[in-house]
Design a protein around this motif. Structure first.
Motif, PDB file in Angstrom:
ATOM      1  N   ILE A 260       5.713  -3.746   3.388  1.00 14.88           N
ATOM      2  CA  ILE A 260       5.879  -5.014   2.666  1.00 14.88           C
ATOM      3  C   ILE A 260       6.619  -4.775   1.350  1.00 14.88           C
ATOM      4  N   ILE A 261       6.209  -3.744   0.612  1.00 18.93           N
ATOM      5  CA  ILE A 261       6.872  -3.429  -0.659  1.00 18.93           C
ATOM      6  C   ILE A 261       8.325  -3.029  -0.420  1.00 18.93           C
ATOM      7  N   ALA A 262       8.570  -2.274   0.656  1.00 13.92           N
ATOM      8  CA  ALA A 262       9.943  -1.871   0.964  1.00 13.92           C
ATOM      9  C   ALA A 262      10.812  -3.090   1.270  1.00 13.92           C
ATOM     10  N   ASP A 263      10.279  -4.062   2.004  1.00 12.44           N
ATOM     11  CA  ASP A 263      11.041  -5.285   2.284  1.00 12.44           C
ATOM     12  C   ASP A 263      11.267  -6.104   1.024  1.00 12.44           C
ATOM     13  N   GLY A 264      10.271  -6.126   0.129  1.00 14.43           N
ATOM     14  CA  GLY A 264      10.362  -6.974  -1.054  1.00 14.43           C
ATOM     15  C   GLY A 264      11.211  -6.429  -2.174  1.00 14.43           C
ATOM     16  N   ARG A 265      11.580  -5.148  -2.121  1.00 12.83           N
ATOM     17  CA  ARG A 265      12.343  -4.580  -3.241  1.00 12.83           C
ATOM     18  C   ARG A 265      13.729  -5.214  -3.370  1.00 12.83           C
ATOM     19  N   LYS A 266      14.234  -5.800  -2.277  1.00 13.33           N
ATOM     20  CA  LYS A 266      15.545  -6.453  -2.336  1.00 13.33           C
ATOM     21  C   LYS A 266      15.478  -7.792  -3.069  1.00 13.33           C
ATOM     22  N   TYR A 267      14.263  -8.295  -3.253  1.00 11.61           N
ATOM     23  CA  TYR A 267      14.104  -9.639  -3.825  1.00 11.61           C
ATOM     24  C   TYR A 267      13.364  -9.592  -5.162  1.00 11.61           C
ATOM     25  N   LEU A 268      13.381  -8.456  -5.841  1.00 14.24           N
ATOM     26  CA  LEU A 268      12.623  -8.314  -7.078  1.00 14.24           C
ATOM     27  C   LEU A 268      13.100  -9.278  -8.172  1.00 14.24           C
ATOM     28  N   LEU A 269      14.368  -9.641  -8.173  1.00 10.17           N
ATOM     29  CA  LEU A 269      14.893 -10.502  -9.230  1.00 10.17           C
ATOM     30  C   LEU A 269      14.518 -11.964  -9.039  1.00 10.17           C
ATOM     31  N   MET A 277       2.592  -8.508  -4.874  1.00 13.45           N
ATOM     32  CA  MET A 277       1.270  -8.873  -4.370  1.00 13.45           C
ATOM     33  C   MET A 277       0.588  -7.744  -3.591  1.00 13.45           C
ATOM     34  N   PRO A 278       1.261  -7.105  -2.639  1.00 18.08           N
ATOM     35  CA  PRO A 278       0.599  -5.963  -1.984  1.00 18.08           C
ATOM     36  C   PRO A 278       0.319  -4.823  -2.952  1.00 18.08           C
ATOM     37  N   GLY A 279       1.194  -4.651  -3.954  1.00 23.45           N
ATOM     38  CA  GLY A 279       0.935  -3.626  -4.964  1.00 23.45           C
ATOM     39  C   GLY A 279      -0.312  -3.925  -5.775  1.00 23.45           C
ATOM     40  N   VAL A 280      -0.541  -5.208  -6.083  1.00 24.18           N
ATOM     41  CA  VAL A 280      -1.749  -5.598  -6.811  1.00 24.18           C
ATOM     42  C   VAL A 280      -2.985  -5.320  -5.961  1.00 24.18           C
ATOM     43  N   PHE A 281      -2.950  -5.668  -4.689  1.00 26.28           N
ATOM     44  CA  PHE A 281      -4.095  -5.407  -3.808  1.00 26.28           C
ATOM     45  C   PHE A 281      -4.358  -3.913  -3.696  1.00 26.28           C
ATOM     46  N   LEU A 282      -3.301  -3.114  -3.572  1.00 27.54           N
ATOM     47  CA  LEU A 282      -3.470  -1.667  -3.501  1.00 27.54           C
ATOM     48  C   LEU A 282      -4.063  -1.135  -4.793  1.00 27.54           C
ATOM     49  N   CYS A 283      -3.579  -1.618  -5.925  1.00 26.67           N
ATOM     50  CA  CYS A 283      -4.083  -1.175  -7.227  1.00 26.67           C
ATOM     51  C   CYS A 283      -5.559  -1.528  -7.387  1.00 26.67           C
ATOM     52  N   LEU A 284      -5.956  -2.750  -7.018  1.00 29.90           N
ATOM     53  CA  LEU A 284      -7.355  -3.159  -7.124  1.00 29.90           C
ATOM     54  C   LEU A 284      -8.251  -2.310  -6.218  1.00 29.90           C
ATOM     55  N   THR A 285      -7.772  -2.015  -5.019  1.00 27.66           N
ATOM     56  CA  THR A 285      -8.568  -1.198  -4.093  1.00 27.66           C
ATOM     57  C   THR A 285      -8.756   0.210  -4.629  1.00 27.66           C
ATOM     58  N   LEU A 286      -7.671   0.804  -5.122  1.00 26.95           N
ATOM     59  CA  LEU A 286      -7.761   2.158  -5.663  1.00 26.95           C
ATOM     60  C   LEU A 286      -8.638   2.183  -6.905  1.00 26.95           C
ATOM     61  N   THR A 287      -8.558   1.135  -7.722  1.00 19.18           N
ATOM     62  CA  THR A 287      -9.398   1.063  -8.913  1.00 19.18           C
ATOM     63  C   THR A 287     -10.871   1.016  -8.538  1.00 19.18           C
ATOM     64  N   SER A 288     -11.216   0.203  -7.542  1.00 16.57           N
ATOM     65  CA  SER A 288     -12.616   0.104  -7.119  1.00 16.57           C
ATOM     66  C   SER A 288     -13.128   1.431  -6.570  1.00 16.57           C
ATOM     67  N   ILE A 289     -12.315   2.109  -5.776  1.00 21.51           N
ATOM     68  CA  ILE A 289     -12.737   3.399  -5.213  1.00 21.51           C
ATOM     69  C   ILE A 289     -12.888   4.436  -6.327  1.00 21.51           C
ATOM     70  N   ASN A 290     -11.964   4.439  -7.276  1.00 24.18           N
ATOM     71  CA  ASN A 290     -12.046   5.411  -8.370  1.00 24.18           C
ATOM     72  C   ASN A 290     -13.232   5.134  -9.283  1.00 24.18           C
ATOM     73  N   LEU A 291     -13.593   3.860  -9.470  1.00 24.85           N
ATOM     74  CA  LEU A 291     -14.779   3.545 -10.257  1.00 24.85           C
ATOM     75  C   LEU A 291     -16.036   4.083  -9.574  1.00 24.85           C
ATOM     76  N   ILE A 292     -16.109   3.922  -8.256  1.00 24.13           N
ATOM     77  CA  ILE A 292     -17.250   4.454  -7.507  1.00 24.13           C
ATOM     78  C   ILE A 292     -17.261   5.976  -7.592  1.00 24.13           C
ATOM     79  N   GLY A 293     -16.092   6.594  -7.415  1.00 22.68           N
ATOM     80  CA  GLY A 293     -16.016   8.049  -7.494  1.00 22.68           C
ATOM     81  C   GLY A 293     -16.367   8.578  -8.875  1.00 22.68           C
ATOM     82  N   ALA A 294     -15.918   7.882  -9.914  1.00 19.61           N
ATOM     83  CA  ALA A 294     -16.239   8.308 -11.282  1.00 19.61           C
ATOM     84  C   ALA A 294     -17.737   8.221 -11.543  1.00 19.61           C
TER      85      ALA A 294
END
Length: 307
Positions: A260-269, A277-294
């Motif tokens: 999804i991110i690869a397709d969307g890079r052509k339309y960043l402007l 949007m997929p980057g935000v979901f990925l960031c939130l997921t990684l943040t939640s996992i890292n909070l649990i791990g911490a």
């Protein structure tokens, strides 16, 4: 060899494995009382629930095209947004919210499964090498050294670049990229423990090598392996997204974070939300996992500091 006294075989065999399990429960209990664990768990549960049920509840096909609704912005911007697509649509009218949560579903599935493969290979091979030693240990460690010399991206290109990337193939590639770390740690612990009294008592009482390895030796590393595997799930999700971005992940039209991110890079402007949007979901997921791990790491340090 003389017959084993039945009374002796009935005696309990003292083992630090039980103590390790007790420490694991204490770590879990202490971590569960921390604020960061609760925040991480709540955020992770919301994301996982959305990934599990929202695509079906919404009735929206993440691969269905609708050119009349193409490049609709999210609700919070512009004057062409639609309640039917709260996070907007992509260049061919596909709903970004559904595609993002489906991408989370695949990313998390691949991350967990690849860590499971890593644990299975690394723990078993490391325990066997440390327990038997000799030629078995030498052969296992040479295989480990060979694996460590192959960068993950090279392995991915070699395996996925010559054939159509499938989910099982991606899981296998990611699982094979990290097992030497677990194997080396497990080997060192088992080598230190194999001469201890409780292992000798188990051998004399007739326990098989497999039973000794699985029930006495491998559980010794339960607390650190639990922490490492949680953090590795996040790392594998990043690797999966990287492979998808490079075109070596799950192939379109199946949505994943990377493609999804690869397709969307052509339309960043003019349509930045496609890649964001997929980057935000990925960031939130990684943040939640890292909070649990911490939280687990802090609890582990506290417990071991007091042992």
């Amino acid at each position: 060899m003389s017959a084993i006294d039945p009374a002796f075989t009935a005696l309990p065999i003292p083992s630090p494995a039980a103590s390790s399990r007790s420490i694991a429960r204490r770590i879990l209990g202490r971590a569960a009382r921390s604020t960061e664990f609760r925040i991480g768990l709540a955020l992770f549960a919301i994301l996982l629930l959305a990934a599990a049920v929202y695509p079906e509840l919404s009735g929206i096909d993440p691969t269905k095209m609708d050119v009349r609704a193409r490049l609709l912005p999210p609700l919070f911007m512009g004057d062409k947004w639609s309640w039917a697509h709260p996070l907007g649509t992509d260049q061919i009218g596909r709903d970004m919210l559904v595609r993002s949560v489906v991408g989370l579903r695949y990313s998390f599935l691949i991350g967990v499964a690849s860590v499971a493969v890593t644990l299975l290979i690394g723990c078993v091979l490391g325990a066997v090498a440390g327990y038997f030693g000799g030629r078995v240990d030498t052969l296992a460690m040479r295989v480990t050294d060979a694996q460590l010399s192959i960068p993950m991206i090279i392995l991915a290109i070699a395996v996925l670049g010559v054939s159509r990337p499938t989910i099982p193939a991606i899981i296998l590639v990611l699982g094979l990229s990290n097992w030497p770390v677990y194997a080396r740690v497990m080997r060192s612990v088992v080598m230190a423990e194999r001469g201890r009294e409780y292992v000798r008592a188990a051998q004399v009482s007739g326990a098989t090598h497999a039973r000794i390895i699985l029930t006495l030796l491998i559980p010794l590393l339960a607390p650190p392996i639990l922490l490492t595997s949680i953090l590795d799930v996040a790392r594998m999700m990043i690797f999966e997204s990287t492979l998808g971005f490079l075109g070596l992940g799950v192939q379109p039209p199946t949505p994943t974070f990377g493609n999804i991110i690869a397709d969307g890079r052509k339309y960043l402007l003019n349509a930045w939300w496609i890649a964001t949007m997929p980057g935000v979901f990925l960031c939130l997921t990684l943040t939640s996992i890292n909070l649990i791990g911490a939280a687990f790491e802090r609890a582990r340090n506290t417990i071991y500091g007091g042992v």
